[in-house]
Scaffold this motif. Structure first.
Motif, short mmCIF file in Angstrom:
data_model
loop_
_atom_site.label_atom_id
_atom_site.label_comp_id
_atom_site.label_asym_id
_atom_site.label_seq_id
_atom_site.Cartn_x
_atom_site.Cartn_y
_atom_site.Cartn_z
N HIS A 45 0.17 -1.15 -0.03
CA HIS A 45 0.16 -0.30 -0.17
C HIS A 45 0.61 1.08 0.01
CE1 HIS A 45 -2.42 2.52 2.16
NE2 HIS A 45 -3.05 2.94 0.60
N ALA A 46 2.02 1.79 0.73
CA ALA A 46 2.44 2.52 0.98
C ALA A 46 4.35 1.81 1.37
CB ALA A 46 1.96 4.12 1.47
N VAL A 48 5.91 1.20 3.73
CA VAL A 48 6.42 1.12 5.00
C VAL A 48 6.50 -0.27 5.47
CG1 VAL A 48 5.04 0.66 7.38
CG2 VAL A 48 4.44 2.55 5.53
N HIS A 65 -1.51 0.74 8.40
CA HIS A 65 -3.25 1.31 7.94
C HIS A 65 -3.77 -0.02 8.43
CE1 HIS A 65 -1.51 4.58 4.89
NE2 HIS A 65 -1.70 4.95 5.81
N GLY A 66 -2.92 -0.70 9.48
CA GLY A 66 -3.69 -1.99 9.53
C GLY A 66 -3.93 -3.14 8.54
S1 FES Z 1 0.90 1.52 4.33
FE1 FES Z 1 0.54 -1.04 4.42
S2 FES Z 1 -1.34 -0.73 5.21
FE2 FES Z 1 -1.46 1.74 4.04
#
Ligand code: FES
Length: 105
Positions: A45-46, A48, A65-66
């Motif tokens: 998603h990003a 991370v 963001h879980g």
């Molecule tokens: S960065 Fe992992 S769920 Fe958004």
């Protein structure tokens, strides 16, 4: 497929991800439920690091963001992530944890 040593099995604590870099690929190595898994360390998603998240029920949770990613398949269990994270084959030889990042499983 080339397996390279990621870490020692004895270094891994249950449910505590270990981040390693293999051939330039960031990988989170996770020992849980009696098995060892290797998953790309970057959330889909990003940008991370998944190894900073928690491990539960054979999944690793992104702390930002879980979304949780299944350690066997890399698939997210829910939003906001929609794309899987690559997972890699793991072999245990003695105390060596070997991972092949050249082939996604
Ligand atoms: S960065 Fe992992 S769920 Fe958004």
């Amino acid at each position: 497929m080339a397996f390279v040593k990621a870490c020692a099995l004895s270094e891994l604590e249950d449910d505590t991800p270990k981040r390693v870099e293999l051939d330039g690929t960031p990988v989170s190595v996770v020992r849980t439920e009696g098995e060892v898994f290797a998953i790309n360390d970057i959330c889909s998603h990003a940008n991370v690091s998944l190894s900073e998240g928690e491990v539960d029920d054979c999944a690793i949770e992104c702390w930002l963001h879980g979304s949780s990613f299944d350690l066997r398949t890399g698939k997210p269990s829910g939003l906001p992530a929609t794309r899987p994270v690559p997972v890699y084959p793991v072999k245990i030889e003695g105390d060596d944890v070997l991972v092949s990042v050249t082939q996604e499983s």
